[in-house]
Scaffold this motif. Sequence first.
Motif, PDB file in Angstrom:
ATOM      1  N   HIS A 113       0.811  -1.224   0.000  1.00 19.42           N
ATOM      2  CA  HIS A 113       0.000   0.000   0.000  1.00 19.42           C
ATOM      3  C   HIS A 113       0.839   1.265   0.000  1.00 19.42           C
ATOM      4  CE1 HIS A 113       1.042  -1.002   4.082  1.00 19.42           C
ATOM      5  NE2 HIS A 113       0.473   0.080   4.596  1.00 19.42           N
ATOM      6  N   LEU A 114       2.091   1.147   0.470  1.00 21.97           N
ATOM      7  CA  LEU A 114       2.991   2.306   0.535  1.00 21.97           C
ATOM      8  C   LEU A 114       4.048   2.289  -0.563  1.00 21.97           C
ATOM      9  CD1 LEU A 114       3.528   2.416   4.416  1.00 21.97           C
ATOM     10  CD2 LEU A 114       1.945   3.782   3.031  1.00 21.97           C
ATOM     11  N   HIS A 115       4.040   1.250  -1.374  1.00 24.10           N
ATOM     12  CA  HIS A 115       5.020   1.111  -2.451  1.00 24.10           C
ATOM     13  C   HIS A 115       4.285   1.083  -3.792  1.00 24.10           C
ATOM     14  CE1 HIS A 115       7.778  -1.139   0.635  1.00 24.10           C
ATOM     15  NE2 HIS A 115       7.780   0.185   0.804  1.00 24.10           N
ATOM     16  N   PRO A 116       4.115   2.220  -4.425  1.00 21.99           N
ATOM     17  CA  PRO A 116       3.342   2.263  -5.671  1.00 21.99           C
ATOM     18  C   PRO A 116       3.895   1.362  -6.758  1.00 21.99           C
ATOM     19  CG  PRO A 116       4.505   4.332  -5.289  1.00 21.99           C
ATOM     20  CD  PRO A 116       4.597   3.550  -4.020  1.00 21.99           C
ATOM     21  N   GLU A 117       5.203   1.063  -6.670  1.00 23.31           N
ATOM     22  CA  GLU A 117       5.784   0.179  -7.674  1.00 23.31           C
ATOM     23  C   GLU A 117       5.256  -1.251  -7.544  1.00 23.31           C
ATOM     24  OE1 GLU A 117       8.652   0.301  -4.138  1.00 23.31           O
ATOM     25  OE2 GLU A 117       7.403   1.722  -5.288  1.00 23.31           O
ATOM     26  N   SER A 118       4.670  -1.565  -6.380  1.00 19.80           N
ATOM     27  CA  SER A 118       4.079  -2.885  -6.178  1.00 19.80           C
ATOM     28  C   SER A 118       2.593  -2.905  -6.534  1.00 19.80           C
ATOM     29  CB  SER A 118       4.257  -3.326  -4.713  1.00 19.80           C
ATOM     30  OG  SER A 118       5.617  -3.505  -4.400  1.00 19.80           O
ATOM     31  N   LEU A 119       2.081  -1.751  -6.893  1.00 19.70           N
ATOM     32  CA  LEU A 119       0.668  -1.632  -7.236  1.00 19.70           C
ATOM     33  C   LEU A 119       0.529  -1.435  -8.743  1.00 19.70           C
ATOM     34  CD1 LEU A 119      -0.301   0.707  -4.248  1.00 19.70           C
ATOM     35  CD2 LEU A 119      -0.734  -1.759  -4.435  1.00 19.70           C
ATOM     36  N   SER A 120      -0.621  -1.006  -9.180  1.00 21.45           N
ATOM     37  CA  SER A 120      -0.822  -0.763 -10.606  1.00 21.45           C
ATOM     38  C   SER A 120      -0.424   0.673 -10.938  1.00 21.45           C
ATOM     39  CB  SER A 120      -2.290  -0.987 -10.970  1.00 21.45           C
ATOM     40  OG  SER A 120      -3.085   0.046 -10.402  1.00 21.45           O
ATOM     41  N   THR A 121      -0.445   0.991 -12.215  1.00 16.84           N
ATOM     42  CA  THR A 121      -0.113   2.352 -12.633  1.00 16.84           C
ATOM     43  C   THR A 121      -1.167   3.352 -12.164  1.00 16.84           C
ATOM     44  OG1 THR A 121      -1.220   1.933 -14.762  1.00 16.84           O
ATOM     45  CG2 THR A 121       1.171   1.596 -14.665  1.00 16.84           C
ATOM     46  N   ILE A 127      -4.142  11.619  -6.715  1.00 18.55           N
ATOM     47  CA  ILE A 127      -5.121  10.741  -6.061  1.00 18.55           C
ATOM     48  C   ILE A 127      -4.430   9.787  -5.102  1.00 18.55           C
ATOM     49  CG2 ILE A 127      -6.795   8.883  -6.430  1.00 18.55           C
ATOM     50  CD1 ILE A 127      -7.620  10.229  -8.995  1.00 18.55           C
ATOM     51  N   TYR A 128      -3.348   9.155  -5.560  1.00 18.44           N
ATOM     52  CA  TYR A 128      -2.622   8.235  -4.680  1.00 18.44           C
ATOM     53  C   TYR A 128      -1.944   9.001  -3.552  1.00 18.44           C
ATOM     54  CZ  TYR A 128       0.779   4.842  -2.986  1.00 18.44           C
ATOM     55  OH  TYR A 128       1.533   4.019  -2.176  1.00 18.44           O
ATOM     56  N   ASP A 129      -1.343  10.145  -3.867  1.00 18.75           N
ATOM     57  CA  ASP A 129      -0.662  10.931  -2.828  1.00 18.75           C
ATOM     58  C   ASP A 129      -1.647  11.343  -1.729  1.00 18.75           C
ATOM     59  OD1 ASP A 129       1.698  10.715  -4.227  1.00 18.75           O
ATOM     60  OD2 ASP A 129       1.570  12.706  -5.150  1.00 18.75           O
ATOM     61  N   ARG A 130      -2.845  11.766  -2.121  1.00 17.11           N
ATOM     62  CA  ARG A 130      -3.852  12.163  -1.127  1.00 17.11           C
ATOM     63  C   ARG A 130      -4.311  10.952  -0.308  1.00 17.11           C
ATOM     64  NH1 ARG A 130      -5.960  15.757  -5.239  1.00 17.11           N
ATOM     65  NH2 ARG A 130      -7.486  14.162  -5.832  1.00 17.11           N
ATOM     66  N   TRP A 131      -4.400   9.807  -0.977  1.00 16.51           N
ATOM     67  CA  TRP A 131      -4.798   8.591  -0.259  1.00 16.51           C
ATOM     68  C   TRP A 131      -3.760   8.254   0.816  1.00 16.51           C
ATOM     69  CZ3 TRP A 131      -2.740   3.805   0.757  1.00 16.51           C
ATOM     70  CH2 TRP A 131      -3.613   2.854   1.284  1.00 16.51           C
ATOM     71  N   VAL A 132      -2.473   8.294   0.466  1.00 22.18           N
ATOM     72  CA  VAL A 132      -1.404   7.986   1.419  1.00 22.18           C
ATOM     73  C   VAL A 132      -1.414   8.988   2.565  1.00 22.18           C
ATOM     74  CG1 VAL A 132       1.102   7.870   1.756  1.00 22.18           C
ATOM     75  CG2 VAL A 132       0.063   6.826  -0.269  1.00 22.18           C
ATOM     76  N   GLU A 155       8.375   1.084  14.299  1.00 18.35           N
ATOM     77  CA  GLU A 155       8.463   2.481  13.887  1.00 18.35           C
ATOM     78  C   GLU A 155       7.194   2.960  13.185  1.00 18.35           C
ATOM     79  OE1 GLU A 155      12.018   2.852  11.581  1.00 18.35           O
ATOM     80  OE2 GLU A 155      13.351   2.609  13.310  1.00 18.35           O
ATOM     81  N   GLY A 156       6.080   2.356  13.535  1.00 21.19           N
ATOM     82  CA  GLY A 156       4.798   2.808  13.026  1.00 21.19           C
ATOM     83  C   GLY A 156       4.413   2.273  11.669  1.00 21.19           C
ATOM     84  N   THR A 157       5.230   1.391  11.086  1.00 22.35           N
ATOM     85  CA  THR A 157       4.927   0.848   9.770  1.00 22.35           C
ATOM     86  C   THR A 157       4.017  -0.374   9.902  1.00 22.35           C
ATOM     87  OG1 THR A 157       7.045   1.610   8.896  1.00 22.35           O
ATOM     88  CG2 THR A 157       5.884  -0.087   7.634  1.00 22.35           C
ATOM     89  N   PHE A 178      -6.199   0.731  -6.673  1.00 27.48           N
ATOM     90  CA  PHE A 178      -4.757   0.839  -6.872  1.00 27.48           C
ATOM     91  C   PHE A 178      -4.105  -0.526  -7.103  1.00 27.48           C
ATOM     92  CE2 PHE A 178      -4.931   4.667  -3.779  1.00 27.48           C
ATOM     93  CZ  PHE A 178      -5.235   5.535  -4.820  1.00 27.48           C
ATOM     94  N   ALA A 179      -4.743  -1.589  -6.656  1.00 29.38           N
ATOM     95  CA  ALA A 179      -4.139  -2.924  -6.680  1.00 29.38           C
ATOM     96  C   ALA A 179      -3.871  -3.393  -8.110  1.00 29.38           C
ATOM     97  CB  ALA A 179      -5.055  -3.913  -5.973  1.00 29.38           C
TER      98      ALA A 179
END
Length: 303
Positions: A113-121, A127-132, A155-157, A178-179
């Motif tokens: 969820h915090l690594h956009p490279e692991s999600l879809s384009t 939109i993604y930045d606001r979601w995070v 550490e809160g992750t 995003f998935a």
Amino acid sequence: MAVSVKAFKSYDEQLDILTDRGMDVGDRDAAIAQLQRLNYYRLSGYWYPFRRLSNSGKRTNDFQSGTTLSDVIALYDFDGRLRTAAFDALVPVELALRAALGHALGEIDECAHLHPESLSTRASGQIYDRWVESYKQEIDRSKEEFVTHHKERYEGTLPVWVAVEVLDWGSLTYLFDFAPNAVQERVAGEYGLSAPQLRSWMKSLNVIRNTCAHHGRLFNRTHALRPKMPPSGKFPALDQVQAVTNRTFGQLTMIQHLRQARELPVSRMLGAVIRSYPHANRAVPIGRVGVLKDWDQSPLWTT
């Protein structure tokens, strides 16, 4: 000269308005008690369909003959029961979606969820930045013990299968969007749906959930979002509500399908509430909910 705000009316004056327009309010003291409990403006949404239609098809201020405050209150109380039952029916659906999505994404990346490279384009841009940002704010506000544990030890992750537990339905819908496509299809497949279909269902049911949570009027709502449905013949019980998927009954039937697909019992409470509809008033038939003839013969409503 335009008036900037409506003038205040006492409870007696409010009753006078209703009676002047043709409503039978019954015992005035009891009627005032109802206005004190429920609010004139809130009730106005429930007596709206009791108002007369003009020749042009617009509602006038006058009520249809035979309109009573007790009929309006009965409709209001029915809607309250319907919201309670709908919210209760949605809870296990939401939890199952959280679990399925969190697990599927976790297999790819513990922090997908915090690594956009692991999600879809689709996980890009504002939109993604606001979601995070919204997600991180939710973590900061949370008093949940599991969040505190991860703050102290990691550490809160939060890994994604934990993170989904702090997401509301709307944020969960975004995460599903995003998935990766393969994850979407895997999760949707558990319900016999395609990814676009499940995504549209989640968006539609988010409106239902919010309406319930914020005590909005549900029974006769025409929903702006019409969800995408499976091809005709795949689920005959869903075929029956194709014409009313933008009405409350159609969307409640979708909830029953989602429950049944995950081997959850269909909601008996929902069925019982629909059976409790106040048929005594003839001005607002149960069809306003979108309820179909012989609805309770459907396998999605048979309990």
